[in-house]
Design an enzyme around this catalytic site. Structure first.
Site: not given
Length: 445
Positions: A212, A259
């Site tokens: 991402h 993350h």
């Protein structure tokens, strides 16, 4: 302290899930009291869960097909073992331990996407800052399929086909390298607890680097590089767009609990390195795709070869489907642009009229743009649905896999990969050839 020790300490600090949890709390996200109490009552529970997962991974490695390829049809244990020392869940299963929700009744955070293959949902959580939550939900959607399937066609149909095609070339390259790197490094997602997993759609994949963050860096930077000098606009606009877009996507992944800080920093730096090396060749690649006589055959063969290589890096997981979708979309868009160029459906403006001036917005211009989006997206979605209905049962029949439950069938590599590659290859081909042909036929091109 030596430089190596300092770097190791820095990496460990940036990868600490406690920092992710503290950032979530700062933004108004907290796990239910019952979950945190259960975690505090037995601090060794995480270690037991990870030991169990490691044992499962070793048992899978002894099964046929687990080490060097897909599992035999009918097996549900087609998951990727975690790298030794990684300290997390295997790829293909939940990363981080899922918590059990007690009698507390917290509000589930937002409209969270389920993992379409495992059915896993995001955790219940207390969210006190809803404007910030929806901002980060928007940021994380800038790296999801819904955004891509709207963003790239909009560029190709309404703004600038050349910029749209080259954005796709860069996106495919960046995302492919990111997915392959994940399967080489094999670091798990941040542990939960202490992290609250607000999104689990990609929770069964590895964590390092954040794709991402890579997409959220590559797209705005590439947009500015491709459009500045080609279109008339102040460079200040681009210099504002890049940090706003990139930081929103990167921070949203930490907020979602998907993350660590290190993952998004690595994704950002990795993307800059890729762009520095490969951006000078984008013009050459796009011209080859359009003009070379055997471009379609080479495009399809190259993307298949890249897919086969990536599938040998690890056994099956949901990231295999993502990689096939990326490569299929790139191949379809490139092949479609070749036939569009040969038929003269979408001609790029001559170089002597650059830079291009923005057309004044009129009712006719706006109406045609809306009509192109409506007709084009309707056609693309119909193509995707038809191809899905064809490819999944066909793959099940060829590989003798029961297709009564589509979700379980798609957990097999033999079904998921052909479905994603062929379906999204046709979607890409429709975006750059079939839909522009329809526009030309009905007079709205």
């Amino acid at each position: 302290m030596s430089l190596g020790q300092w770097l190791a300490q820095l990496v460990s600090s940036l990868q600490d899930p406690q920092k992710v949890a503290r950032f979530q709390q700062l933004c108004g996200v907290e796990a239910p009291a019952s979950c945190t109490a259960a975690a505090a009552a037995d601090p060794r529970e995480d270690e037991k869960a990870e030991a169990h997962l490691a044992g499962e991974s070793r048992r899978r490695e002894r099964q046929p097909g687990a080490a060097g390829g897909p599992p035999p049809p009918g097996s549900d244990r087609n998951q990727c073992p975690a790298k030794l020392g990684g300290g997390g869940a295997p790829n293909g299963v939940r990363n981080g331990r899922a918590t059990e929700v007690g009698q507390a009744s917290p509000r589930r955070a937002g409209l969270l996407r389920r993992n379409s293959l495992t059915g896993e949902e995001g955790q219940l959580a207390h969210v006190s800052n809803w404007p910030l939550h929806y901002l980060f939900c928007f940021g994380t959607e800038l790296g999801n399929e819904l955004f891509y399937i709207l963003f790239f066609p909009f560029w190709i149909w309404n703004l600038d086909a050349l910029v749209g095609r080259r954005l796709v070339v860069i996106w495919v390259l960046v995302m492919y390298l990111g997915q392959c790197t994940k399967d080489i490094i094999r670091w798990p997602r941040p542990a939960s607890p202490p992290v609250v997993k607000l999104e689990v759609f990609y929770n069964s994949e590895y964590s390092m680097p954040s794709t991402h963050a890579m997409s959220g860096t590559a797209i705005p930077v590439s947009m500015v590089l491709l459009t500045y000098g080609r279109w008339q606009y102040p460079l200040t606009y681009g210099l504002i767009l890049i940090p706003c877009w990139c930081s929103l996507v990167c921070i949203s992944r930490i907020y979602m609990g998907m993350h660590s800080i290190l993952d998004v920093i690595a994704g950002f730096l990795y993307t800059i390195l890729i762009l520095v090396i490969f951006y000078p060749f984008v013009d050459l690649i796009d011209n080859f795709n359009q003009t070379h006589r055997y471009a379609p055959l080479i495009i399809i063969g190259l993307h298949l070869a890249l897919g086969i290589f990536s599938f040998t890096l690890d056994t099956w997981s949901t990231s295999r489907g993502d990689t096939a979708e990326i490569l299929g979309s790139g191949a379809g868009i490139a092949c479609g642009s070749h036939f569009t160029y040969k038929m003269g459906l979408l001609l790029d403006p001559p170089l002597d009229i650059l830079p291009l001036a923005r057309h004044p917005i009129s009712v006719t211009l706006f109406g045609k743009a809306i009509l192109r989006i409506f007709i084009g997206m309707l056609f693309v979605l119909v193509v995707r649905d038809i191809m899905k209905r064809i490819t999944i049962p066909l793959a099940c029949k060829i590989f003798n896999i029961p297709c009564d439950d589509i979700r379980k069938a798609r957990q097999h590599m033999e079904v998921e990969l052909p479905y994603r590659y062929i379906t999204y290859g046709m979607v890409g081909f429709s975006i750059t050839f079939l839909v522009p042909y329809i526009f030309f036929f009905i007079g709205i091109s």
